[in-house]
Design an enzyme around this catalytic site. Sequence first.
Site, PDB file in Angstrom:
ATOM      1  N   ASP A 177     112.805  47.425 122.202  1.00  0.00           N
ATOM      2  CA  ASP A 177     112.856  46.987 123.426  1.00  0.00           C
ATOM      3  C   ASP A 177     111.912  47.442 124.510  1.00  0.00           C
ATOM      4  O   ASP A 177     111.122  48.293 124.253  1.00  0.00           O
ATOM      5  CB  ASP A 177     114.293  47.292 124.127  1.00  0.00           C
ATOM      6  N   ASP A 210     104.377  50.710 125.456  1.00  0.00           N
ATOM      7  CA  ASP A 210     105.632  51.540 125.053  1.00  0.00           C
ATOM      8  C   ASP A 210     106.427  50.189 124.807  1.00  0.00           C
ATOM      9  O   ASP A 210     106.954  49.685 125.660  1.00  0.00           O
ATOM     10  CB  ASP A 210     106.119  52.166 126.365  1.00  0.00           C
ATOM     11  N   GLU A 244     116.504  51.537 123.425  1.00  0.00           N
ATOM     12  CA  GLU A 244     116.027  52.838 123.778  1.00  0.00           C
ATOM     13  C   GLU A 244     115.771  53.111 125.156  1.00  0.00           C
ATOM     14  O   GLU A 244     116.306  54.205 125.780  1.00  0.00           O
ATOM     15  CB  GLU A 244     114.638  53.029 123.166  1.00  0.00           C
ATOM     16  N   GLU A 245     115.458  51.981 125.971  1.00  0.00           N
ATOM     17  CA  GLU A 245     115.205  51.947 127.521  1.00  0.00           C
ATOM     18  C   GLU A 245     116.436  52.588 128.209  1.00  0.00           C
ATOM     19  O   GLU A 245     116.463  52.760 129.502  1.00  0.00           O
ATOM     20  CB  GLU A 245     114.388  51.000 127.760  1.00  0.00           C
ATOM     21  N   ASP A 273     108.625  59.457 116.018  1.00  0.00           N
ATOM     22  CA  ASP A 273     108.951  58.672 117.235  1.00  0.00           C
ATOM     23  C   ASP A 273     107.857  58.912 118.165  1.00  0.00           C
ATOM     24  O   ASP A 273     106.971  59.847 118.399  1.00  0.00           O
ATOM     25  CB  ASP A 273     110.245  58.876 117.377  1.00  0.00           C
ATOM     26  N   HIS A 553     105.814  51.543 131.769  1.00  0.00           N
ATOM     27  CA  HIS A 553     107.010  51.070 132.543  1.00  0.00           C
ATOM     28  C   HIS A 553     106.603  50.422 133.907  1.00  0.00           C
ATOM     29  O   HIS A 553     107.360  50.016 134.791  1.00  0.00           O
ATOM     30  CB  HIS A 553     108.070  52.189 132.943  1.00  0.00           C
TER      31      HIS A 553
HETATM   32 ZN   LIG Z   1     109.331  54.203 124.632  1.00  0.00          ZN
END
Ligand SMILES: [Zn+2]
Length: 583
Positions: A177, A210, A244-245, A273, A553
């Site tokens: 995601d 990301d 995850e977000e 990760d 982001h």
């Molecule tokens: Zn991330």
Amino acid sequence: MYKDIEAGVAARVPNSKKKYSAIAALSLAFLLSIAKLWFIWYFLGAPSKISKLSVGNSILDDSACPVAPALRPESYVKDNSTLVKIVEDQTFRNESVAKLLGAVHYRTVSSDSRPDPKTNPEFYAPFLKFHEYLQKTYPLAHKYLDLEHPGYEFNLLYTWRGSDPSLKPLVLMAHQDVVPVNPDTLGEWEHEPFEGYYDGHFLYGRGVSDCKSLLSSLFQAIELLIKDGFEPTRTVVLSLGFDEEVGGKYGAATLSDFLVSRYGRHGAYAIVDEGGAAIEQIDDTLFALPAVGEKGSLESYIELFTPGGHSSVPPDHTNIGIISELVSNIEKAPFSPDITESNPFFKYLQCMAVHATEDSAVPKNEILRLLVDESAKERVLKWVDSKRNLRYLAKTTQAVDIIDGGIKANALPEHTKLVVNHRVNVGSSCAVTGEKILNDIKSVASKHNLGLRFNNEEILPKTENGYFNYTTGDMLEPAPVSPTTGGNWEVFSGTVKHLFEDIAYPGQLKNPVVVSPSITTGNTDTAHYWDLTKHIYRYRLATFNSVLDGHAHGVNEQMPVESHMYLVAFNYEYIRNCDAAKD
Ligand SMILES: [Zn+2]
Ligand SMILES: *[C@@H]1O[C@H](CO)[C@@H](O)[C@H](O)[C@H]1NC(C)=O
Ligand SMILES: *[C@@H]1O[C@H](CO)[C@@H](O)[C@H](O)[C@H]1NC(C)=O
Ligand SMILES: *[C@@H]1O[C@H](CO)[C@@H](O)[C@H](O)[C@H]1NC(C)=O
């Protein structure tokens, strides 16, 4: 010179504040010319006046910062042509880029309002399309690896079965995601965020850094390994969540439970990760910074109830006045920074002290004495607090993020609400954090003769003036620290060192790369994986800072193409190195 790049923090640093020094510029020119590094340098200001404490030479040796040697797989030593292809072949690069940018196309967005995937599967439809894309794009991986969907069809769990089932599997992670694109900012994007764009140097698009680059690099490395005839002895698992977000509740949590039930507690060899800052340059030395710890997090929900009434006859302090006083008191008393020996940041400081140059601004002598000398520790903490890329690594933070109250211009407010977000220091705890806020509330409650409830327990009885109701929300304790001695760490950090020294910058670095333990200030999916292994490394190898320079982001998310290629190379080499490891 100290280079200020770091995750978490960096996003808040506007570009205009970046200052450059002559030395930095020269170094930058040096690195850029031969290594194409995308470093942004900051000028530190006047070097701090360090009194020259005499430090016993014995603690100035490398034992304060042990660095495992670079670990080169046998295959690399014999024939490095695949690695040369990954980093130098333009056709391979363009194909690799096209596959990554194709992934950016899929709007696998996580928003705070995400619905339950069981009852609202249509919200997650882009993930299924994304899965089809992966299948089409990486046919070899899909031929050789088994694919499962634990819990939800949106989860991806790939297993590349090794020939020796007694070896613990290596677990590689990334999330599918991405964060949403704020429609108000669309005009500021130089390239449409879900199109994906490559200008020959940088890759652009939502998720390009990301985390779709990491995700794509896993498949690309595996396809190369298959082509090269590699057959794993140790099982390799790809565990790819889809939320995850927004905390990993459906993705990581389910995948981790599934893996623990399949392989047992501590049943994995290691987990890699995404992480925080990948590198920093301090003086002439490159520090690679895998996070072997992760701060905790906690939210404080504070409500204040008071009698209402007509605002023509108000009390001296309305509900809003009192809650404002509380906010002000909370901020007047920030958490004190602290560095304990167990915090990987302590090790990072030691590494700086050992490897920074003689005339460095790093307070080497104080750092090396901080466990035995309170005043040295105080000076180090002061120095750390003045560095925006370091200060958050050494203390619990508090951010009043929501305030809500009052509904009418002529009515006294009866109810206000605050939400305070905390990131909990390694070495501290959620309980200690909640206690501090509770004490801040207690003193305001006493002053104004108010009651206080904490997590549904009465601390002070309600009065005719009203009461505070303090509840702590979801708690995530700081992560257990992964060991930084022993085989697992040596294989991981040795591969990182090999990548930078032999593949990214061969013959171009003045000093050996220091792979130093560090922590992340934000949280990752690994927060759900503590039971699967003690050896968790949060590290997305890169030659730039993904948060500061990558606009993760934010608007115009981007990354240098080299970083993507180095990720492919890292996965390729790390899988081989883990395969050769005996334990
Ligand atoms: Zn991330
Ligand atoms: C591959 O090996 C050659 C010959 O030893 C060396 O010059 C080159 O730097 C290596 N390249 C990579 C990417 O490892
Ligand atoms: C790779 O892509 C770049 C940018 O689109 C282009 O300029 C270059 O010619 C391509 N190289 C090859 C070998 O395809
Ligand atoms: C305090 O807040 C909690 C959480 O919102 C709620 O469950 C509880 O009923 C509240 N108690 C009082 C007395 O307001």
